[in-house]
Every structure is written in C-alpha cells, then in structure tokens.
Design an enzyme around this catalytic site. Structure first.
Site, mmCIF file in Angstrom:
data_model
loop_
_atom_site.group_PDB
_atom_site.id
_atom_site.type_symbol
_atom_site.label_atom_id
_atom_site.label_comp_id
_atom_site.label_asym_id
_atom_site.label_seq_id
_atom_site.Cartn_x
_atom_site.Cartn_y
_atom_site.Cartn_z
ATOM 1 N N GLU A 51 0.834 -1.219 0.000
ATOM 2 C CA GLU A 51 0.000 0.000 0.000
ATOM 3 C C GLU A 51 0.865 1.264 0.000
ATOM 4 O O GLU A 51 1.932 1.289 0.621
ATOM 5 C CB GLU A 51 -0.865 -0.014 1.270
ATOM 6 C CG GLU A 51 -1.819 1.159 1.395
ATOM 7 C CD GLU A 51 -2.561 1.206 2.739
ATOM 8 O OE1 GLU A 51 -2.146 0.505 3.692
ATOM 9 O OE2 GLU A 51 -3.551 1.955 2.824
ATOM 10 N N LYS A 120 -9.362 3.124 -2.091
ATOM 11 C CA LYS A 120 -9.664 2.546 -0.763
ATOM 12 C C LYS A 120 -10.987 3.101 -0.223
ATOM 13 O O LYS A 120 -11.182 4.323 -0.174
ATOM 14 C CB LYS A 120 -8.510 2.879 0.186
ATOM 15 C CG LYS A 120 -8.574 2.221 1.543
ATOM 16 C CD LYS A 120 -7.322 2.605 2.350
ATOM 17 C CE LYS A 120 -7.221 1.897 3.672
ATOM 18 N NZ LYS A 120 -5.980 2.264 4.389
ATOM 19 N N CYS A 154 -5.729 -2.769 2.921
ATOM 20 C CA CYS A 154 -5.390 -2.674 4.348
ATOM 21 C C CYS A 154 -6.621 -2.702 5.268
ATOM 22 O O CYS A 154 -7.257 -3.736 5.407
ATOM 23 C CB CYS A 154 -4.523 -1.431 4.558
ATOM 24 S SG CYS A 154 -3.483 -1.527 6.024
HETATM 25 O O1 LIG Z 1 -6.711 -1.776 10.758
HETATM 26 C C1 LIG Z 1 -5.538 -1.717 11.153
HETATM 27 O O2 LIG Z 1 -5.211 -2.120 12.270
HETATM 28 C C2 LIG Z 1 -4.467 -1.168 10.275
HETATM 29 C C3 LIG Z 1 -5.018 -0.458 9.099
HETATM 30 C C4 LIG Z 1 -4.036 0.427 8.438
HETATM 31 O O3 LIG Z 1 -2.932 0.592 8.895
HETATM 32 C C5 LIG Z 1 -4.405 1.087 7.188
HETATM 33 O O4 LIG Z 1 -5.507 0.908 6.673
HETATM 34 O O5 LIG Z 1 -3.553 1.825 6.653
#
Ligand SMILES: O=C(O)CCC(=O)C(=O)O
Length: 271
Positions: A51, A120, A154
């Site tokens: 990401e 996203k 993510c």
């Molecule tokens: O949900 C999480 O614990 C991490 C999510 C995250 O770091 C993100 O989406 O960038």
C-alpha cells in the site's frame, strides 16, 4: 472462463520497505525488487506491491507529493508489466485528482493494459487518513487471466461485507496491499484468515516492512488458500514471497461446504 480458469497462477509479493515522503527512491527500490522477482524460475504470472508505496504515510505533505492523476505510477507499472509480460497489481499509490487525494490501486495485464482501478473505501482514522484522503465510492473487481480478483486495501479487511460482496460478485481472490503495523499482527493474520475461510477464496496480502516515524510495519505478507491453509507467509524483513494459486480449488471448497447456497440473505440487514 474456459481453459484459462484452470490455469495455475504463480504469484510474487514484493514485501518491501518504504521510505516515507520519497516517491522517486521508492520507485527505484521497488523496481529493483520487481526485476529480481521476474528472474525467478518459475517466473511469476502476477506481482503484487504494498500500500501507498510512493509516499508512505507522509500525510502532512501528501498534496505536494501525491502522483497527479496517478499518471506517472500507471505509466511505470504498465510498462514494467508489458516489458516483462507479467500481470501487476500495483499495490496502492497516493494519487491527486483536483483537490482530492485517493489511496488508489491500479492493476495491469501482461500487455500493460490497465484492467482495474480501486480507491480505498474505508479510511483508517487511527492514522488520520480521513483528514487527508478521500474515500472511494465503489467496489471493484477485475479479471486476471480468467480469474476474478476483488480489490481491498489494508483497513478494508476489517469490513467483512466488502470481501463477501466481492465473492458474491464472482471474485475468487481477494488482493490486499497494506501498511499494517505492530502491535496488531494478531488482527492482521486472523482477519486475513477469516476472509479466506468465510468466503472460500484466495487471499493475497502484501504488507510493507520497516519503520516510519515511530511506527513499525511487520511484513507477514500472506497467501491463504480457500480452505484457510497458509500457502506462504513472510518474515518481518524485506523479501519476495512466492506461491501458487489454483483457482479450481475455490470451486472445490465451495462445493464441499456450500456456504453460498446456505446463506439466509432475507434475514440479514442491508444497512
Ligand atoms: O486496521 C488496522 O489495524 C491497520 C489499518 C491500516 O494501517 C491502514 O488501513 O492503513
């Protein structure tokens, strides 16, 4: 569909470190890892990146360093795909469109043709994403040589509705670029495993490693099969992780425990 559906796919996850706020350095670094990934025998059919590989979470400067319209990132990913005849899911990049910044995934086939684009959907408040970025508004899946891949980035994996909707839409793989840090390794592994088992689909998740501004990213990129078995799992160091995807295993598992036929959608809430 047809014969293509039966083809196995060799996947390589580029579990890289990312230099915060340095798109050019990150591109150079990723390119050298991707170059070595495509030299492997067997050569991968599909590369997946982490990401926000261009900027990292440099959110205060994001308006200055995000890629305008994603043009430079798309051009580079597309030409890499065409040059090496490999499919590429380009993780995600910070992209500037007008005044908006998106956390955007681009996917390419072996000819370099763009086959998917996903912003996203769920922005991660714990890292202030919602203060700087704009959320996407639509679910996306794309075709990778006869196999439907669902897009997810993510934090999106905390929302089972997303993966389920993609699976209902025909996705057999869920692709998850991430920058997921300590101390939530337990959440990462459990959520990925759950998404694979409940949807009886492959989960292909590429996380970054390294540290940025006091946050430590643990890698542990994973390929999980539709039965929930781990095909490959990364360490906490930079590496290229490989594994084989057998799309017909999705049909086999779905035939064995007919979860989709046994759903009771008439009882579930929509909202
Ligand atoms: O949900 C999480 O614990 C991490 C999510 C995250 O770091 C993100 O989406 O960038």
């Amino acid at each position: 569909m047809g014969n293509k559906q039966e083809t196995k796919l060799a996947v390589a996850l580029i579990q890289a470190d990312i230099e915060i706020g340095s798109p050019q350095e990150n591109k150079k670094h990723l390119e050298s890892l991707m170059e070595s990934a495509v030299q492997a025998n067997p050569k991968p059919d599909l590369l997946v990146l982490p990401e926000m590989w261009n900027t990292g979470y440099a959110l205060e400067q994001i308006h200055d360093i995000a890629d305008p319209e994603g043009e430079a990132s798309r051009e580079w990913l597309s030409s890499f795909a065409a040059k090496h005849e490999v499919m590429v899911v380009g993780g995600s990049v910070a992209v500037k469109t007008g005044d908006e910044i998106y956390n955007m995934m681009y996917a390419f086939d072996r000819t370099g043709l763009q086959v998917g684009e996903y912003a996203k959907l769920h922005l991660f408040r714990l890292m202030d994403e919602e203060k700087h970025l704009t959320a996407g508004t639509r679910l996306v899946q794309f075709d990778l040589e006869g196999v439907q891949a669902g897009a997810s980035i993510c934090y999106d994996i905390r929302f089972p509705e997303l993966a389920r909707s993609l699976a209902l839409g025909g996705a057999k793989m869920l692709i998850v670029p991430a920058e997921w840090p300590h101390p939530r390794l337990h959440h990462w592994r459990t959520l990925l495993m759950a998404r694979a088992i409940e949807n009886q689909m492959y989960v292909i998740a590429c996380n970054r490693v390294g540290s940025s501004r006091g946050t430590d990213f643990f890698g542990h990129s994973m390929i999980i099969d539709p039965w929930g078995e781990i095909v490959a799992e990364g360490s906490e160091s930079e590496e290229i992780l490989t594994g084989l995807i057998e799309p017909e295993l999705v049909d086999e598992v779905r035939g064995r425990i007919p979860v989709f036929a046994d759903r009771r959608p008439e009882l579930y809430t929509d909202k």
